[in-house]
Design a protein around this motif. Structure first.
Motif, mmCIF file in Angstrom:
data_model
loop_
_atom_site.group_PDB
_atom_site.id
_atom_site.type_symbol
_atom_site.label_atom_id
_atom_site.label_comp_id
_atom_site.label_asym_id
_atom_site.label_seq_id
_atom_site.Cartn_x
_atom_site.Cartn_y
_atom_site.Cartn_z
ATOM 1 N N ALA A 1 48.391 -19.293 -0.169
ATOM 2 C CA ALA A 1 48.042 -20.700 0.003
ATOM 3 C C ALA A 1 46.601 -20.996 -0.357
ATOM 4 O O ALA A 1 46.271 -22.134 -0.734
ATOM 5 C CB ALA A 1 48.306 -21.117 1.451
ATOM 6 N N THR A 2 45.732 -20.005 -0.276
ATOM 7 C CA THR A 2 44.310 -20.228 -0.547
ATOM 8 C C THR A 2 43.872 -19.761 -1.924
ATOM 9 O O THR A 2 42.726 -19.954 -2.295
ATOM 10 C CB THR A 2 43.437 -19.557 0.520
ATOM 11 O OG1 THR A 2 43.705 -18.149 0.525
ATOM 12 C CG2 THR A 2 43.718 -20.145 1.898
ATOM 13 N N HIS A 3 44.787 -19.176 -2.679
ATOM 14 C CA HIS A 3 44.402 -18.682 -4.018
ATOM 15 C C HIS A 3 45.304 -19.212 -5.089
ATOM 16 O O HIS A 3 46.371 -19.518 -5.053
ATOM 17 C CB HIS A 3 44.429 -17.148 -4.043
ATOM 18 C CG HIS A 3 43.347 -16.562 -3.224
ATOM 19 N ND1 HIS A 3 43.496 -16.290 -1.880
ATOM 20 C CD2 HIS A 3 42.067 -16.213 -3.510
ATOM 21 C CE1 HIS A 3 42.387 -15.791 -1.416
ATOM 22 N NE2 HIS A 3 41.493 -15.738 -2.375
ATOM 23 N N GLU B 1 53.686 -10.703 6.517
ATOM 24 C CA GLU B 1 54.183 -11.888 5.813
ATOM 25 C C GLU B 1 53.251 -13.078 6.014
ATOM 26 O O GLU B 1 52.988 -13.834 5.074
ATOM 27 C CB GLU B 1 55.592 -12.229 6.280
ATOM 28 C CG GLU B 1 56.633 -11.245 5.776
ATOM 29 C CD GLU B 1 58.013 -11.489 6.358
ATOM 30 O OE1 GLU B 1 58.181 -12.393 7.209
ATOM 31 O OE2 GLU B 1 58.931 -10.759 5.953
ATOM 32 N N ALA B 2 52.730 -13.241 7.219
ATOM 33 C CA ALA B 2 51.807 -14.346 7.499
ATOM 34 C C ALA B 2 50.517 -14.186 6.703
ATOM 35 O O ALA B 2 49.993 -15.159 6.145
ATOM 36 C CB ALA B 2 51.504 -14.422 8.990
ATOM 37 N N ALA B 3 49.999 -12.972 6.622
ATOM 38 C CA ALA B 3 48.778 -12.726 5.869
ATOM 39 C C ALA B 3 49.000 -12.989 4.379
ATOM 40 O O ALA B 3 48.143 -13.574 3.707
ATOM 41 C CB ALA B 3 48.302 -11.292 6.085
ATOM 42 N N GLU B 4 50.141 -12.580 3.859
ATOM 43 C CA GLU B 4 50.446 -12.822 2.449
ATOM 44 C C GLU B 4 50.602 -14.312 2.168
ATOM 45 O O GLU B 4 50.139 -14.809 1.138
ATOM 46 C CB GLU B 4 51.703 -12.063 2.047
ATOM 47 C CG GLU B 4 51.499 -10.561 1.998
ATOM 48 C CD GLU B 4 52.790 -9.785 1.833
ATOM 49 O OE1 GLU B 4 53.861 -10.397 1.670
ATOM 50 O OE2 GLU B 4 52.715 -8.545 1.875
ATOM 51 N N ALA B 5 51.231 -15.045 3.076
ATOM 52 C CA ALA B 5 51.401 -16.487 2.896
ATOM 53 C C ALA B 5 50.047 -17.191 2.940
ATOM 54 O O ALA B 5 49.799 -18.106 2.140
ATOM 55 C CB ALA B 5 52.329 -17.048 3.972
ATOM 56 N N GLU B 6 49.187 -16.783 3.850
ATOM 57 C CA GLU B 6 47.850 -17.385 3.934
ATOM 58 C C GLU B 6 47.067 -17.126 2.655
ATOM 59 O O GLU B 6 46.407 -18.014 2.123
ATOM 60 C CB GLU B 6 47.103 -16.825 5.133
ATOM 61 C CG GLU B 6 45.730 -17.426 5.314
ATOM 62 C CD GLU B 6 44.988 -16.876 6.528
ATOM 63 O OE1 GLU B 6 43.767 -17.072 6.589
ATOM 64 O OE2 GLU B 6 45.633 -16.245 7.397
#
Length: 54
Positions: free
Chosen positions: A52-54, A44-49
């Motif tokens: 947020a950057t794309h 979930e953290a990787a998907e949120a990051e």
């Protein structure tokens, strides 16, 4: 999104697994449950990051 779960094995170990293909076997249910929860949180953290950057 990942959703990891656990399955108790007849030999007393527990498998933690996810539909994404991640799977590991642990010596007991509590350790496997902690690993499954960690896997879900990390995904979930990787998907949120990424979002947020794309």
């Amino acid at each position: 999104m990942c959703y990891a779960d656990t399955t108790d094995n007849p030999d007393g170990t527990t498998a933690a697994h996810c539909y994404c293909g991640w799977c590991n076997t642990y010596p007991d249910h509590d350790t496997a449950e902690a690993a499954a929860e960690s896997h879900t949180r990390d995904a979930e953290a990787a998907e949120a990051e990424f979002a947020a950057t794309h």
